[in-house]
Design an enzyme around this catalytic site. Structure first.
Site, PDB file in Angstrom:
ATOM      1  N   GLN A  64       0.982  -1.118  -0.001  1.00 50.34           N
ATOM      2  CA  GLN A  64      -0.174   0.134   0.036  1.00 50.34           C
ATOM      3  C   GLN A  64       0.835   1.260  -0.153  1.00 50.34           C
ATOM      4  O   GLN A  64       0.479   2.337  -0.084  1.00 50.34           O
ATOM      5  CB  GLN A  64      -0.961   0.020   1.149  1.00 50.34           C
ATOM      6  CG  GLN A  64      -1.953  -1.132   1.249  1.00 50.34           C
ATOM      7  CD  GLN A  64      -2.399  -1.338   2.712  1.00 50.34           C
ATOM      8  OE1 GLN A  64      -3.497  -0.802   2.836  1.00 50.34           O
ATOM      9  NE2 GLN A  64      -1.964  -2.009   3.431  1.00 50.34           N
TER      10      GLN A  64
ATOM     11  N   ASP B 148       6.227   4.561  -1.572  1.00 49.76           N
ATOM     12  CA  ASP B 148       7.730   4.546  -1.595  1.00 49.76           C
ATOM     13  C   ASP B 148       8.428   3.687  -2.296  1.00 49.76           C
ATOM     14  O   ASP B 148       7.535   2.491  -2.512  1.00 49.76           O
ATOM     15  CB  ASP B 148       8.464   4.756  -0.152  1.00 49.76           C
ATOM     16  CG  ASP B 148       8.221   3.216   0.866  1.00 49.76           C
ATOM     17  OD1 ASP B 148       7.479   3.456   1.884  1.00 49.76           O
ATOM     18  OD2 ASP B 148       8.476   2.343   0.173  1.00 49.76           O
TER      19      ASP B 148
ATOM     20  N   HIS C 251      -1.428   1.578  -4.390  1.00 50.27           N
ATOM     21  CA  HIS C 251      -1.950   2.906  -4.057  1.00 50.27           C
ATOM     22  C   HIS C 251      -1.093   4.086  -4.741  1.00 50.27           C
ATOM     23  O   HIS C 251      -0.905   5.261  -4.389  1.00 50.27           O
ATOM     24  CB  HIS C 251      -1.870   3.209  -2.572  1.00 50.27           C
ATOM     25  CG  HIS C 251      -3.009   2.404  -1.768  1.00 50.27           C
ATOM     26  ND1 HIS C 251      -2.895   2.343  -0.397  1.00 50.27           N
ATOM     27  CD2 HIS C 251      -4.299   1.780  -2.161  1.00 50.27           C
ATOM     28  CE1 HIS C 251      -3.982   1.764   0.099  1.00 50.27           C
ATOM     29  NE2 HIS C 251      -4.865   1.371  -1.040  1.00 50.27           N
TER      30      HIS C 251
ATOM     31  N   GLY D 144       2.787  -4.482   9.046  1.00 54.00           N
ATOM     32  CA  GLY D 144       2.858  -3.025   9.209  1.00 54.00           C
ATOM     33  C   GLY D 144       1.602  -2.321   8.686  1.00 54.00           C
ATOM     34  O   GLY D 144       1.697  -1.186   8.122  1.00 54.00           O
TER      35      GLY D 144
ATOM     36  N   SER E 268      -2.555  -1.283   9.382  1.00 51.53           N
ATOM     37  CA  SER E 268      -3.679  -1.393  10.109  1.00 51.53           C
ATOM     38  C   SER E 268      -4.836  -2.133   9.803  1.00 51.53           C
ATOM     39  O   SER E 268      -5.837  -2.277  10.514  1.00 51.53           O
ATOM     40  CB  SER E 268      -4.134   0.192  10.587  1.00 51.53           C
ATOM     41  OG  SER E 268      -4.536   0.819   9.355  1.00 51.53           O
TER      42      SER E 268
ATOM     43  N   ASN F 103       3.062  -6.831  13.513  1.00 53.74           N
ATOM     44  CA  ASN F 103       2.835  -5.719  13.904  1.00 53.74           C
ATOM     45  C   ASN F 103       3.099  -5.483  15.584  1.00 53.74           C
ATOM     46  O   ASN F 103       2.637  -6.199  16.196  1.00 53.74           O
ATOM     47  CB  ASN F 103       1.226  -5.478  13.657  1.00 53.74           C
ATOM     48  CG  ASN F 103       0.730  -3.761  13.602  1.00 53.74           C
ATOM     49  OD1 ASN F 103       1.314  -3.167  14.567  1.00 53.74           O
ATOM     50  ND2 ASN F 103       0.114  -3.544  12.402  1.00 53.74           N
TER      51      ASN F 103
ATOM     52  N   GLU G 211       1.366  -3.787  17.331  1.00 53.36           N
ATOM     53  CA  GLU G 211       0.048  -3.580  17.971  1.00 53.36           C
ATOM     54  C   GLU G 211      -1.067  -4.492  17.285  1.00 53.36           C
ATOM     55  O   GLU G 211      -1.193  -4.708  16.086  1.00 53.36           O
ATOM     56  CB  GLU G 211      -0.601  -1.941  17.882  1.00 53.36           C
ATOM     57  CG  GLU G 211       0.380  -1.092  18.377  1.00 53.36           C
ATOM     58  CD  GLU G 211       0.436  -1.183  19.736  1.00 53.36           C
ATOM     59  OE1 GLU G 211       1.584  -0.786  20.453  1.00 53.36           O
ATOM     60  OE2 GLU G 211      -0.599  -1.648  20.493  1.00 53.36           O
TER      61      GLU G 211
ATOM     62  N   ALA H 102       8.543  -4.665  12.471  1.00 52.03           N
ATOM     63  CA  ALA H 102       8.954  -5.514  11.475  1.00 52.03           C
ATOM     64  C   ALA H 102      10.314  -5.757  11.357  1.00 52.03           C
ATOM     65  O   ALA H 102      11.023  -6.969  10.979  1.00 52.03           O
ATOM     66  CB  ALA H 102       8.131  -4.962  10.203  1.00 52.03           C
TER      67      ALA H 102
HETATM   68  N1  APR Z   1       6.876  -2.529  12.214  1.00 57.97           N
HETATM   69  C1  APR Z   1       5.593  -3.109  12.061  1.00 57.97           C
HETATM   70  N2  APR Z   1       4.387  -2.300  12.013  1.00 57.97           N
HETATM   71  C2  APR Z   1       4.454  -1.177  12.497  1.00 57.97           C
HETATM   72  C3  APR Z   1       5.622  -0.653  13.058  1.00 57.97           C
HETATM   73  C4  APR Z   1       6.892  -1.273  12.804  1.00 57.97           C
HETATM   74  N3  APR Z   1       8.206  -0.751  13.074  1.00 57.97           N
HETATM   75  N4  APR Z   1       5.362   0.630  13.394  1.00 57.97           N
HETATM   76  C5  APR Z   1       3.935   0.988  13.242  1.00 57.97           C
HETATM   77  N5  APR Z   1       3.557  -0.217  12.752  1.00 57.97           N
HETATM   78  C6  APR Z   1       2.099  -0.464  12.623  1.00 57.97           C
HETATM   79  C7  APR Z   1       1.280   0.399  13.176  1.00 57.97           C
HETATM   80  O1  APR Z   1       0.869  -0.435  14.714  1.00 57.97           O
HETATM   81  C8  APR Z   1      -0.093   0.297  12.505  1.00 57.97           C
HETATM   82  O2  APR Z   1      -1.073  -0.887  12.680  1.00 57.97           O
HETATM   83  O3  APR Z   1       1.873   0.061  11.049  1.00 57.97           O
HETATM   84  C9  APR Z   1       0.334   0.196  11.163  1.00 57.97           C
HETATM   85  C10 APR Z   1       0.205   1.752  10.397  1.00 57.97           C
HETATM   86  O4  APR Z   1      -0.788   1.892   9.959  1.00 57.97           O
HETATM   87  P1  APR Z   1      -1.563   3.005   9.095  1.00 57.97           P
HETATM   88  O5  APR Z   1      -0.744   4.374   9.548  1.00 57.97           O
HETATM   89  O6  APR Z   1      -2.995   2.900   9.158  1.00 57.97           O
HETATM   90  O7  APR Z   1      -0.918   2.704   7.942  1.00 57.97           O
HETATM   91  P2  APR Z   1      -1.529   1.810   6.354  1.00 57.97           P
HETATM   92  O8  APR Z   1      -2.160   0.555   6.980  1.00 57.97           O
HETATM   93  O9  APR Z   1      -0.422   1.618   5.806  1.00 57.97           O
HETATM   94  O10 APR Z   1      -2.704   2.613   5.846  1.00 57.97           O
HETATM   95  C11 APR Z   1      -3.218   2.215   4.737  1.00 57.97           C
HETATM   96  O11 APR Z   1      -4.301   4.259   4.318  1.00 57.97           O
HETATM   97  O12 APR Z   1      -3.657   6.601   4.519  1.00 57.97           O
HETATM   98  C12 APR Z   1      -3.959   5.504   3.511  1.00 57.97           C
HETATM   99  O13 APR Z   1      -3.340   5.342   1.469  1.00 57.97           O
HETATM  100  C13 APR Z   1      -2.992   5.193   2.768  1.00 57.97           C
HETATM  101  O14 APR Z   1      -1.770   3.258   1.883  1.00 57.97           O
HETATM  102  C14 APR Z   1      -2.415   3.841   3.181  1.00 57.97           C
HETATM  103  C15 APR Z   1      -3.672   3.211   3.726  1.00 57.97           C
END
Ligand code: APR
Length: 240
Positions: free
Chosen positions: A90, A93, A108, A176, A178, A202, A204, A220
């Protein structure tokens, strides 16, 4: 069954790039805690204030160009030595590619590309770190980042291809994310319904955790190198 040929699909979100210094979206310090999605990541925001949208993505692009792949990206690339790996990300980068992953699908979009505002198939590699007002496509429309904004549909071919890949997985690794943004967040369950072993990495628990066959709680950049060690059949003497 030939262990070597297992199909491993790695589905990643912003968390996989967090240890490279790139912000996530919904965590503390995430972009959506500071910016309004409607203003910087929607067609309405683009129409209302394209300059602000370009500045938002120009800042993010600079951060990507200054970042380096971390141990998680490198571990995912290393899995290719043993498995048939496809990365569905998603993330916009290019850290998976820079880490050496050879099969990466961006559902995305990609921040290092620009595209026409009138023709989504007119995509240009970016020679500079910024897109400025007045930079036009060959039809004379303002260039915009080649990313999928909220309220926009995912490019159909890429989406259909990622569904096929997810459904062909033996092991589906969700790292990584949500898992709250659809349709991408539906991929893990599509894979599981087709019999994939679903692993989540993750720090969390997420919306996906209750469905995971294995929840590996932690960053990760720590968990994935351990996973690669395990797969290599060499268990580090000194636990991480
Ligand atoms: N290692 C693994 N997971 C991690 C780490 C880490 N070091 N640090 C944070 N996380 C987890 C968090 O706990 C969270 O569950 O990464 C997740 C990030 O979630 P979001 O910020 O919601 O990002 P993402 O899931 O990629 O969002 C999905 O939403 O905003 C839009 O288009 C955008 O592609 C993105 C999509």
């Amino acid at each position: 069954m030939e262990f070597m040929r297992e199909k491993v699909v790695v589905f990643t979100g912003a968390g996989v790039s967090a240890e490279s210094g790139l912000r996530t979206f919904r965590d503390m310090g995430g972009y959506w805690r500071e910016y309004a999605i409607e203003s910087v990541a929607s067609p309405e925001g683009w129409k209302a204030n394209p300059q602000a949208v370009l500045e938002f993505y120009n800042e993010r692009r600079k951060a990507v160009l200054q970042a380096s792949p971390n141990a998680a990206h490198l571990a995912i690339a290393a899995l290719e030595a043993r498995f048939d790996v496809v990365v569905i990300t998603q993330n916009i980068d290019d850290l998976h590619e820079r880490a050496g992953s050879t099969n990466v699908m961006h559902v995305h979009g990609e921040i290092l590309k620009a595209r026409s505002s009138v023709d989504p198939f007119l995509i240009y590699p970016l020679a500079t770190a910024v897109i400025e007002m007045g930079q036009l496509c060959e039809h004379g429309s303002q260039l915009r980042p080649d990313v999928v904004w909220f309220g926009e549909v995912l490019p159909e071919d890429e989406w259909n291809a990622s569904v096929r890949v997810a459904e062909s997985a033996d092991v589906f690794l969700s790292v990584g994310t949500s898992a709250v943004v659809y349709p991408a967040a539906s991929l893990p369950m599509m894979a599981k319904r087709r019999g994939a072993f679903l692993v989540e990495v993750n720090p969390e628990p997420t919306a996906l955790t209750e469905y995971a066959d294995e929840f590996l709680q932690g960053p990760a950049g720590v968990i994935l190198p351990q996973m690669v060690e395990l797969v290599r059949g060499v268990r580090a003497i000194h636990p991480a």
